[in-house]
Each structure stands twice: as structure tokens, then as C-alpha cells.
Design an enzyme around this catalytic site. Structure first.
Site, short mmCIF file in Angstrom:
data_model
loop_
_atom_site.label_atom_id
_atom_site.label_comp_id
_atom_site.label_asym_id
_atom_site.label_seq_id
_atom_site.Cartn_x
_atom_site.Cartn_y
_atom_site.Cartn_z
N GLU A 135 0.82 -1.22 0.00
CA GLU A 135 0.00 0.00 0.00
C GLU A 135 0.85 1.26 0.00
O GLU A 135 0.53 2.24 -0.69
CB GLU A 135 -0.92 -0.01 1.24
N VAL A 138 2.44 3.35 -3.30
CA VAL A 138 1.76 4.28 -4.22
C VAL A 138 1.01 5.33 -3.40
O VAL A 138 0.12 5.01 -2.62
CB VAL A 138 0.76 3.54 -5.14
N GLY A 193 15.12 18.75 1.60
CA GLY A 193 15.22 17.28 1.70
C GLY A 193 14.09 16.56 0.99
O GLY A 193 13.84 15.39 1.26
N LYS A 211 4.79 4.17 -9.80
CA LYS A 211 3.50 4.07 -9.09
C LYS A 211 2.36 3.82 -10.08
O LYS A 211 1.47 3.00 -9.84
CB LYS A 211 3.27 5.36 -8.29
N1 HSE Z 1 9.84 11.14 -3.91
C1 HSE Z 1 8.49 10.74 -3.65
C2 HSE Z 1 7.58 11.96 -3.78
C3 HSE Z 1 8.42 10.13 -2.26
O1 HSE Z 1 8.07 13.08 -3.88
O2 HSE Z 1 6.37 11.80 -3.83
C4 HSE Z 1 7.17 9.34 -2.03
O3 HSE Z 1 7.09 8.24 -2.87
#
Ligand code: HSE
Ligand code: NAP
Length: 432
Positions: A135, A138, A193, A211
Site C-alpha cells: 500500500e 503508491v 530534503g 507508481k
Molecule cells: N519522492 C516521492 C515523492 C516520495 O516526492 O512523492 C514518495 O514516494
């Protein structure tokens, strides 16, 4: 009916970063609640990470430490292997496969692993009578896998689409609200970050494409086929495009769309224009949104945090609790052996397009552009020329529905008109 299993469910967690520590905290904070909801204790027996000396924001002293995630995955006292390391090769793949072969259930947040090896892992899990749940892979905290696999199982799914990378949505909405260029906001995102260790995974659309390929498999009963996702990142989006699109009533989003058409399975993850007033158009910052269209239910809109410690750990725990309750489902909603080989659509469904051109301001220039579009079979719906101080005028065109091929033919013909400067920008307008 056999009596429910009341023995403690024992977790082995590999990966003690953002998500792993989030899971540890939920297990520790909500021990009684988890037991009340499942009828059994949920406990952590062993953990693994690369650096044992690292200061982590949780008390891990009562858990066994394994240096090797494969050893953790196959321990006698582990029922569920929780893979929170990341990466689609190496430790994550090796330990996940080892866990399934050793008769453990698996919970993972790893979209790259599922996108690249989903079919092999599903076959391995189902062949061994185990489950692999994902879960958190995605849209973070949004229970979209559960919605598609369970709540909407009685629907023929027509289309799944969404904004599934929070970092890209942060960058695009911050460019718009602060009027800052892509490069500046990209740097801000890095400082905050938000970016993956390899930023191309975010801004290149790869993470979101992973995803989308997982959702498409569940929605359309096909084997995961990330290799067929048409990917375009957001690096080409300028502040000019964001402003011009807004003038025409649109927002630009890194939008994923999966749909089964007469031409085959379409999966695309690319910057698109969506109506500013639509739920997708109004999505701000790092939030995710997934829109599912089923033949009976109509349109469902799911919105929430797509990343971060709490939301992602929440999704991991949802899977853990399903396992604790004895819920067993095929990995992608139907047995892996019955998932079809997808036939990728060679061309996307027709759509209106947004075109931005720099046009020499001289008599007949617009007529030449209109002729080049017309020769390619592209019909103009709306057009706007902006005031300008120099010799070229910014011109925006919204076309009637057409194909990307026709747009490309038209763009290829524009240099020969002698009135277009620079490279035109063409973006699909998605009907949402
Ligand atoms: N790098 C991804 C985002 C993290 O910015 O949504 C979560 O999958
Ligand atoms: P992270 O903060 O970088 O943590 C990764 C953890 O895995 C670290 O504890 C690291 O150990 C450990 N690790 C890495 N390689 C290892 C190896 N070979 N052996 C043992 N341990 C290893 O990552 P994260 O953000 O928690 O993400 C974990 C997973 O969740 C990824 O698949 C990610 O895509 C997915 N996910 C994350 C989010 C999010 O918001 N962060 C959202 C959705 C999905 P050290 O700590 O010792 O370095």
C-alpha cells in the site's frame, strides 16, 4: 470456521530510515490498539539497517539486530518481513525473495521493486502461499491499493490518473505561487530534503511512473509493465508556461494516466494541463491525488499525503494489520498467473494541446503558423497573442482534440515557415 490466529504477529523490519522508524513508532505507541483491532499482538522481533551506530529517533534496544537483511528475512521468529530499504536490486530484492521462499509474508513501501519485479514477486508469493503487500508504495498515506483491489473490485475500471509525486507538485506549485524559475525551486526542494538521492527519479517522472504502472496492473488485470510507461519529466516546464497556462484557465501538473483503449493499454506520466478549477488543478504543494473512474461507481477522488514518516508508515501498518487479521488477497487483485500480457497502445487517445510559440511580429506570420497546423490536421480552438517589447510575440494556441503525432508533424513544419523563433512548447491538455 477455524479459530482466528491469536499468536503474536512477529515483524522483522529491514530499513530504519524515515519509513522504518515511522513503523517502529506506531507499533510501540499503539500496541494495545493494534491488538484490540486484530485480536493478536503485533510485535517487532528483529531489525536491520546499514549502520548500527546511527542515532535513530526510537528505542530499538529490545529488538535483535541483523547485519544482513536476507538473514533477517529468513529468521525463525519473523512472520512478516517488512522491507523499507528501497532500490529495485540488491538487498531489497534479495531479501524480499528470500523471505517469500522461506514462507514469510512481505510488506514493502518499495515502488521501484514492484514496478521492476512485480510479476515475478507475485508469482513467487502466490506459489508459496504467501502475500506481498505494498500500500505504501503508491501515494504514501492514501489507501489507493486497497480502494482499487477491494472497495472498487466490482467495477470495470475505465481510467486511473493522478498526481503521485509530491516533490514535483511542490516544485510546480511553488514556481507558480512564488513566481520563481524551475532551477531556483529545484534547489529549494533539495535544501528541504524533498528530493530522492537521485533527483531524476522525482523530476524525471520515474518514481511517479513506477507508481502508475502498479495501479495500472491492478486496474486492468495486466502484468506490471513499467517499461511501457511513456515518461516525461518536469524539467522542461518554465515559469512562462505556468503563467500562460493559468491565463487560459489551466494548471500544469505531472499527471499520470492509465487507461485501456481499443488500441491497447495507455500509461503516460508527463506534464499536462488540467482545468484550474478541477480537483487536480487545485492540488497544492506536496500533496498527492488519485482519481479512479469505474463503470458503476463513477469518479472517486482520493487526496492526501503522498510521503513522509507518518503517512507512509500508516500505509505500511494497514498492510500489516490485514495480515494480522488473516486477510489474504492475490498481489494485484487477481491471481498472478491470470494477469494478461499488456498490449501497449502505440498512440495516446486524442486530446487538445497547448502550444506556445515565439512568433516574428510581421504581416502574415499567424497565417503561416495556422497553415502549418492545418496541413498537419491540427485545428485551432483558441489563440492569444501577448504584448511584447521586442521583435517576437509570445503566442498561445489551444487546439481541438488531436494526436501527439499530428502535433509533432506540425511542430516539425514550423521552422520552414520562417516566422517561428526557438523551440515551440507543446503540452497535452487532459480532460479530467
Ligand atoms: N519522492 C516521492 C515523492 C516520495 O516526492 O512523492 C514518495 O514516494
Ligand atoms: P531512507 O530514509 O533512506 O531509509 C532507508 C533505510 O534502509 C536506512 O535505514 C538504511 O540504513 C537502510 N538500508 C539501505 N540499504 C540497506 C542495506 N543494503 N542493508 C540494510 N539496510 C539498508 O528511506 P525511506 O525514505 O525510509 O524509504 C524506504 C522505502 O519506502 C523506499 O522504498 C521508498 O521508496 C519508500 N517510500 C518512502 C516514502 C517517504 O516518504 N520517505 C514514501 C513512500 C515510499 P542506514 O539508516 O543505516 O543508512
Amino acid at each position: 470456521m477455524s479459530a482466528p490466529d491469536a499468536s503474536p504477529l512477529r515483524l522483522g523490519i529491514a530499513g530504519l530510515g524515515t519509513v522504518g522508524i515511522g513503523v517502529v513508532k506506531i507499533v510501540q505507541r499503539h500496541a494495545e490498539m493494534l491488538e484490540a483491532r486484530t485480536g493478536r499482538k503485533v510485535v517487532i522481533t528483529a531489525v536491520s539497517a546499514r549502520d548500527r551506530t546511527k542515532n535513530r529517533d526510537a528505542d530499538l534496544s529490545s529488538y535483535a539486530w541483523e547485519v544482513d537483511p536476507v538473514a533477517l528475512a529468513t529468521r525463525e521468529d519473523v512472520d512478516v518481513f517488512v522491507e523499507l530499504m528501497g532500490g529495485h536490486e540488491g538487498a531489497a530484492k534479495d531479501a524480499t525473495m528470500a523471505a517469500l521462499k522461506a514462507g514469510k509474508d512481505v510488506v514493502t513501501a518499495n515502488k521501484a521493486l514492484l514496478a521492476h519485479h512485480g510479476q515475478a514477486l507475485a508469482e513467487l508469493a502466490e506459489g508459496a502461499g504467501r502475500v506481498i503487500r505494498f500500500e505504501a508504495a503508491v501515494a504514501g498515506g492514501i489507501p489507493v491499493i486497497k480502494a482499487l483491489t477491494e472497495g472498487l473490485a466490482g467495477n470495470a475500471i475505465r481510467r486511473v490518473m493522478g498526481v503521485m509525486n509530491g516533490t514535483c507538485n511542490y516544485i510546480l506549485t511553488r514556481m507558480e505561487t512564488a513566481g520563481l524559475p524551475y532551477e531556483t525551486v529545484f534547489e529549494e526542494a533539495r535544501q528541504l530534503g524533498y528530493l530522492e538521492a537521485d533527483p531524476q527519479l522525482d523530476v524525471g517522472g520515474i518514481d511517479a511512473g513506477h507508481k502508475l504502472s502498479i495501479l495500472a496492473a491492478i486496474a486492468f488485470g495486466t502484468k506490471v509493465s513499467f517499461e511501457h510507461v511513456v515518461l516525461e519529466g518536469i524539467g522542461c516546464i518554465s515559469i512562462d508556461d505556468i503563467r500562460r497556462a493559468a491565463d487560459m484557465g489551466y494548471k500544469i501538473k505531472l499527471l499520470g494516466v492509465a487507461q485501456m483503449t481499443g488500441r491497447g493499454l495507455e500509461q503516460r506520466m508527463m506534464p499536462c494541463l488540467v482545468p484550474a478549477a478541477s480537483p487536480l488543478g487545485q492540488l497544492q504543494g506536496g500533496t498527492n491525488m488519485v482519481v479512479i473512474e469505474g463503470d458503476s461507481v463513477g469518479q472517486i477522488v482520493l487526496r492526501g499525503a503522498g510521503a513522509g514518516e507518518g503517512p507512509t508508515a500508516s500505509a505500511v501498518m494497514g498492510d500489516v494489520l490485514d495480515i494480522a487479521r488473516g486477510t489474504r488477497l492475490p498481489t494485484f487483485g487477481q491471481p498472478a498467473a491470470r494477469l494478461a500480457d499488456p498490449i501497449p497502445a502505440a498512440v495516446s487517445a486524442p486530446a487538445p494541446y497547448y502550444l506556445r510559440l515565439q512568433l516574428l511580429d510581421k504581416p502574415g506570420a499567424l497565417a503561416k503558423v495556422a497553415a502549418a497546423l492545418g496541413d498537419a490536421g491540427v485545428s485551432i480552438s483558441r489563440m492569444r497573442q501577448y504584448g511584447h517589447a521586442d521583435t517576437t510575440a509570445p503566442v498561445l494556441i489551444v487546439t481541438h482534440k488531436t494526436t501527439r503525432d499530428a502535433i509533432d508533424v506540425a511542430i516539425a513544419a514550423l521552422p520552414a515557415t520562417g516566422v517561428v523563433e526557438g523551440q515551440p512548447v507543446a503540452l497535452r491538455i487532459e480532460e479530467v
